[in-house]
Design an enzyme around this catalytic site. Structure first.
Site, PDB file in Angstrom:
ATOM      1  CD  GLU A  90      -2.820  -1.266   2.354  1.00 20.40           C
ATOM      2  OE1 GLU A  90      -2.274  -1.617   3.418  1.00 20.40           O
ATOM      3  OE2 GLU A  90      -4.028  -1.011   2.268  1.00 20.40           O
ATOM      4  CD  GLU A 117      -3.204  -6.139   3.911  1.00 22.09           C
ATOM      5  OE1 GLU A 117      -3.285  -6.904   2.928  1.00 22.09           O
ATOM      6  OE2 GLU A 117      -2.575  -5.059   3.873  1.00 22.09           O
TER       7      GLU A 117
END
Ligand code: 3H9
Length: 698
Positions: A109, A129
């Protein structure tokens, strides 16, 4: 070069290079986040600097947010990962990410927030995640669809599986994929940017083709919901990506954050994060330092070519380790080799193995009837009949034959390892390596530490377990070690429930709905009823009080040994594994109850779960108290990787914490107070102590 402890700053002409250096994995904890922002500010303030390269060096970019910060306030302390990415995106000087090694979760990210990305072709890029019961919470669900397209982004986010950078060549995710030094390439790239050859771009500004996205999202919603029943995260991942399509970027970010925080509070995410930490903690031993010298294991011997020996052989051969497979009779050896060959042939037929791999694996096995062939192996694992005299004979021969420094391991699932070690003149080299069947498939390996097992033998076997892709947990010596000792209580609890009125299918059904892969009666049918009957007989020989006859004995005597005989607690049709309820078993149970004057009572599914799982927990607490397991989380790892305990519950000990230990103790006291109750229902002293101190296992 200036240093900011967890990140370094270097000026190369007009380029500032910021290198994250926070071992082992550059997790983006508060310290590293602060350092990145401070160093970007330094670069922005320096008129000599025209562009910035952000990297983790040539080994690892970043494994993402610091998972250990999740339960602390620090995770939300400014600068948050969002703040860092905002600083990057808003930077007036272009920022190029230079990616090598793992670039995962928040790490990716962070990279997606940069204006350009240069990656080494073997870098590993992913958003894992979901495996922690979360979703990418720092803009990943909004930027990945813009850079990769909806379908690819959905696959990456919902599966959590990383891919090599070379797979992303040609997408907007990567501007350049290189084979040599990523830092050199990124600096050269940044120089081109400075020359004005390339215009900085922000992922947030990319437009998504919404009409094409809708049918894909609909399809994903249905498919993901069906595949992720016990876990909320995968469906939430799809919803967050849908916001990337339907909402403005900032609104999408806000909604992503909201979902992330909601998922963080779920018991499922708590369980998955617990498992992540537990699996890593299990490989650490307090009294065996990480730098303990290891013994070299190049060739392995396996004694016994039965089901266990064959599976163990395959586990080593699959990892490229040559095996000498020893049997006492030629026909048993031939049969064992034939089964291994058949298993590999089946894998080849399914396309999981090429002809070359098939040939290689078989060529790594040296079948023999002669102990002399074991003279130069580095480790031997014995997988012969579970009888002490048989073990005595085998270990005597091994002691005579093996070279000095070789490790002598037993795959025993129940016998006293210290006694086995006493059959040799080198008890320090003897260890238990308890594989679970099928040994080439099941992940769990219980490493049994004898009183005299040397620390380097233990360290070597822990290291070896990683080579053969097993999850290892160390156990002390006791009947059944960790897993089987606990499962014996669970089986007793389910037998008592059956005697009191529940049917095998009700008990199995309740526990399967709780999430176990298989209830106790189906598991017993799979393992073979004769196995547990033999274990009970062995126990009764030592402890005559435990000699009570149970329904399983009647089934065994009737030849109902489980799946292998076509009937056990259930019946099975030829070639099928479906457990079909059998009225004749109900009749046997009814007769058994009648003979003991037991009137069946109605039992709820909740009671089934409480009795069976709390029986596990109570025995687990005793195991912990006796030091057989080093940590409660080790017990959880055993049950998750070897006994089909549901991952979303995090293992029996975490489940007990979730229910509240005080509630578990209260229920155990109630069970123990019933007329004729077994003494093992008494709450373990450790449980009582923890409750009194207001503490939990983890
Ligand atoms: C996230 O990013 C959320 C964001 O979207 C939003 C935030 C707002 N944090 O596995 P190893 C430790 S969630 C802290 O044995 P390997 C690990 O505990 C994160 N620690 O090595 C171990 O410590 P110890 C998403 C971490 O070479 C040591 O590093 N990212 C983290 O077999 C070595 O680990 C992931 O889920 C972390 N993020 O594998 C990636 N990662 O020595 C999770 C590792 O004290 N990590 N540690 O036991 C991995 O997949 C593997 O660790 C990796 C290395 C492939 C990186």
């Amino acid at each position: 070069m200036s240093e900011n402890r967890v990140a370094e700053y270097e000026q190369l002409g007009p380029i500032a290079v910021i290198t994250m250096s926070h071992p082992p994995v550059n997790s983006l904890g508060h310290g590293l986040r602060s350092a990145i922002v401070a160093l970007i500010d330094q670069a922005l303030a320096d008129p000599q600097i025209s562009a910035i390269v952000l990297t983790g060096g040539e080994k690892i970019f970043s494994a993402g947010a610091d998972i250990r910060e999740f339960d602390a306030q620090k995770q939300a302390s400014a600068p948050t990962l969002h703040d860092v990415i905002e600083v990057i995106e808003a930077s007036g000087k272009p920022i190029v990410a230079a990616i090598a090694g793992a670039c995962l979760g928040g790490g990716l990210e962070l990279a997606m927030g940069c204006h350009f990305r240069v990656a080494r072709s073997d870098a590993s890029l992913g958003l894992p995640e979901v495996k922690l019961g979360l979703l990418p919470g720092a803009g990943g669900t909004q930027r990945a669809p813009r850079l990769l397209g909806i379908e690819r982004a959905l696959n990456m986010i919902v599966s959590g599986e990383p891919e090599r950078a070379r797979q992303f060549a040609g997408t907007a995710l990567l501007d350049e994929v290189v084979d040599g030094s990523v830092l050199d390439a990124a600096v050269a790239f940044a120089c081109e940017v400075v020359k004005g050859q390339l215009v900085p771009k922000r992922a947030r500004d990319i437009k998504i083709d919404a009409p094409r996205a809708e049918p894909l999202l609909q399809f994903a919603r249905t498919a993901v919901a069906a595949a992720s029943r016990s876990f909320p995260a995968p469906t939430q991942c799809v919803e967050a990506v849908a916001h990337a399509v339907g909402k403005r970027f900032d609104e999408g970010l806000r909604l992503e954050r909201e979902i992330f925080m909601g998922l963080m509070a779920t018991p499922e995410s708590n369980a998955l994060r617990h498992i992540f930490a537990a699996e890593r903690a299990a490989s650490k031993l307090q009294d065996v330092p990480a730098d303990t010298p290891l013994r070299d294991i190049r060739r392995v011997g396996v004694i016994g070519a039965g089901t266990m020996g064959g599976g163990i052989t395959m586990a080593f051969v699959d990892a490229g380790v040559p095996v000498v497979l020893l049997e006492t009779r030629q026909e048993a050896l031939d049969r064992g080799i034939e089964i291994i060959r058949g298993n590999y042939a089946a894998s080849m037929k399914k396309g999981k193995l090429s002809q070359t791999q098939f040939d290689e694996r078989l060529s790594l096995i040296e079948p023999t009837l002669d102990y002399a062939c074991l003279a130069d192996v580095d480790l031997v694992i014995e997988a012969v009949f579970e009888e002490m005299n048989v073990k005595r004979a085998v270990f005597g021969r091994l002691d005579e034959t093996l070279k000095s420094g070789a490790i002598l391991a037993s795959n025993t699932s129940a016998l006293d390892l210290n006694e086995i070690a006493s059959f040799t003149k080198r008890p320090q080299d003897v260890i238990g390596l308890h594989f679970f069947s099928p040994a080439n498939v099941m992940r769990l390996l219980e490493i049994v530490r004898g009183t005299e097992t040397a620390p380097d033998v233990l360290a070597t076997c822990m290291h070896l377990s990683k080579r053969i892709r097993k999850t290892a947990v160390v156990a002390g010596v006791c009947e059944g070690f960790i897993g089987n000792r606990m499962i014996a209580r669970y089986a007793e609890a389910s037998n008592l429930l059956m005697m009191q009125g529940a049917s095998p299918q009700q008990i199995d059904g309740a526990l399967q709905r709780f999430g176990l892969a298989m209830g106790p009666f189906r598991m017993s049918d799979l393992a073979g009823l004769d196995i547990s009957t033999a274990a009970r007989k062995r126990k009764a020989a030592v402890d005559p009080a435990s000699q009570e006859r149970i329904v399983a004995d009647v089934l065994c005597e009737a030849g109902r040994l489980g799946q292998k005989t076509g009937s056990g607690w259930y019946r099975y049709e030829a070639g099928k594994r479906d457990a079909i309820p059998d009225p004749s078993v109900d009749a046997i149970i009814e007769q058994f109850r009648g003979a003991r004057g037991i009137a069946a009572r109605k039992i709820s599914d909740q009671e089934v779960i409480e009795r069976c799982i709390y029986a596990l927990v109570n025995e687990g607490a005793r195991i912990l108290e006796e030091g057989i397991a080093a940590r409660a989380s080790d017990i959880d790892v055993v049950y998750l990787s070897g006994y089909g305990f549901p991952r979303h519950r995090g293992g029996p000990m975490l489940y007990a914490d979730t229910v509240g230990l005080a509630n578990v103790v209260r229920a155990l006291k109630r069970f123990a107070a019933e007329p004729g109750a077994q003494s093992w229902w008494e709450p373990a002293p450790l449980l009582v102590k923890l409750v009194e101190a207001g503490r939990s296992f983890n």
